[in-house]
Write a protein that holds these residues in place. Structure first.
Motif, mmCIF file in Angstrom:
data_model
loop_
_atom_site.group_PDB
_atom_site.id
_atom_site.type_symbol
_atom_site.label_atom_id
_atom_site.label_comp_id
_atom_site.label_asym_id
_atom_site.label_seq_id
_atom_site.Cartn_x
_atom_site.Cartn_y
_atom_site.Cartn_z
ATOM 1 N N THR A 17 0.837 -1.196 0.000
ATOM 2 C CA THR A 17 0.000 0.000 0.000
ATOM 3 C C THR A 17 0.874 1.249 0.000
ATOM 4 O O THR A 17 2.081 1.174 0.270
ATOM 5 C CB THR A 17 -0.914 0.037 1.239
ATOM 6 N N VAL A 18 0.260 2.389 -0.287
ATOM 7 C CA VAL A 18 1.000 3.651 -0.321
ATOM 8 C C VAL A 18 1.640 3.939 1.033
ATOM 9 O O VAL A 18 2.751 4.469 1.112
ATOM 10 C CB VAL A 18 0.066 4.811 -0.725
ATOM 11 N N GLY A 19 0.958 3.566 2.100
ATOM 12 C CA GLY A 19 1.480 3.826 3.440
ATOM 13 C C GLY A 19 2.424 2.769 3.954
ATOM 14 O O GLY A 19 2.986 2.917 5.059
ATOM 15 N N ASP A 20 2.631 1.710 3.196
ATOM 16 C CA ASP A 20 3.501 0.610 3.626
ATOM 17 C C ASP A 20 3.933 -0.147 2.383
ATOM 18 O O ASP A 20 3.292 -1.117 1.978
ATOM 19 C CB ASP A 20 2.759 -0.308 4.599
ATOM 20 N N ILE A 21 5.020 0.303 1.768
ATOM 21 C CA ILE A 21 5.409 -0.254 0.471
ATOM 22 C C ILE A 21 6.821 -0.833 0.510
ATOM 23 O O ILE A 21 7.788 -0.129 0.800
ATOM 24 C CB ILE A 21 5.276 0.809 -0.645
ATOM 25 N N TRP A 22 6.888 -2.134 0.255
ATOM 26 C CA TRP A 22 8.164 -2.830 0.150
ATOM 27 C C TRP A 22 8.324 -3.348 -1.273
ATOM 28 O O TRP A 22 7.337 -3.605 -1.976
ATOM 29 C CB TRP A 22 8.218 -4.021 1.100
ATOM 30 N N VAL A 23 9.568 -3.497 -1.687
ATOM 31 C CA VAL A 23 9.887 -4.180 -2.941
ATOM 32 C C VAL A 23 11.143 -5.010 -2.685
ATOM 33 O O VAL A 23 11.846 -4.811 -1.688
ATOM 34 C CB VAL A 23 10.147 -3.196 -4.104
ATOM 35 N N SER A 24 11.422 -5.921 -3.586
ATOM 36 C CA SER A 24 12.675 -6.670 -3.507
ATOM 37 C C SER A 24 13.358 -6.583 -4.858
ATOM 38 O O SER A 24 12.693 -6.485 -5.895
ATOM 39 C CB SER A 24 12.414 -8.135 -3.133
ATOM 40 N N TYR A 25 14.670 -6.559 -4.813
ATOM 41 C CA TYR A 25 15.434 -6.626 -6.057
ATOM 42 C C TYR A 25 16.855 -7.074 -5.766
ATOM 43 O O TYR A 25 17.430 -6.747 -4.736
ATOM 44 C CB TYR A 25 15.423 -5.296 -6.830
#
Length: 218
Positions: A17-25
């Motif tokens: 979500t906009v208030g809790d955004i994670w990604v991995s790379y």
């Protein structure tokens, strides 16, 4: 030494979500929530928001650790390859006077956003409390030690540290991983035999330590 925390892809996907955004790379997990808050309302956030909770390794050159590039067919210049559209900290395709480039490190090179490592291989195990006969299935990271898996299990049993953990009757070394404790990972065999791995996940049995001193402490 402090060990980095490992996350499963499922855990990363829950932060979407906009208030809790994670990604991995490239094998690491990043919390981009501060970045999104800093650039709130910026149209250049769109590609990042669209990939919230996902792995974006395909955005990067694995050797340079930078955004992938390509040769622009019109100008013949090397430019960043951003098929989803230009995003925060990527320079505009043409020189512009309104683009601020004094932000320091681009976010994809900024270790402040790094929260841990993405597991290269997750495993499912069954944790069985022999005292209560309660059973819980857990998806864990193959790189995690039993102590770290215990931390995952605390949400189901806050006294898990007061138990002896065993597999096939053998006490497990909590400082080692499942594989190092000879708990086999048979996913590939199940796949080739067309068996449902969820029906054959290894079991870890917990035996309560009935030491009087421990009982008083609890």
């Amino acid at each position: 030494m402090h060990r980095p925390k490992y996350f499963t892809p499922t855990e990363v996907s829950q932060h979407n979500t906009v208030g809790d955004i994670w990604v991995s790379y490239l094998g690491k997990v990043y919390d981009l929530t501060p970045l999104v808050n800093e650039h709130k309302g910026d149209v250049l956030l769109k590609p990042i928001l669209e990939c919230a909770g996902k792995d974006i390794s395909h955005w990067f050159n694995s050797k340079t650790k930078d955004i992938r590039t390509h040769v622009d067919p019109v100008s013949g210049c090397v430019k960043y390859y951003t098929p989803r559209g230009r995003f925060v900290h990527v320079p505009p395709p043409c020189p512009r006077t309104d683009w601020a480039n004094d932000f320091g490190k681009p976010w994809w090179r900024d270790s402040r956003y790094e929260v841990g490592l993405l597991s290269a291989k997750t495993r499912w195990i069954r944790v069985i409390n022999t005292l209560t006969s309660q059973e819980q299935s857990l998806e864990v990271c193959s790189e995690e030690t039993l102590d770290e898996i215990l931390q995952r299990y605390l949400r189901y049993n806050s006294n898990a540290a007061s138990y002896t953990w065993k597999h096939d009757g053998v006490e497990l070394d909590m400082s080692k991983t499942l594989s190092e404790n000879s708990v086999p990972d048979e996913d590939e065999e199940f796949y080739h035999c067309r068996l449902d791995r969820d029906l054959f996940s290894p079991s870890i049995c917990l035996y309560f330590n009935d030491d009087p001193d421990e009982l008083r402490a609890n």
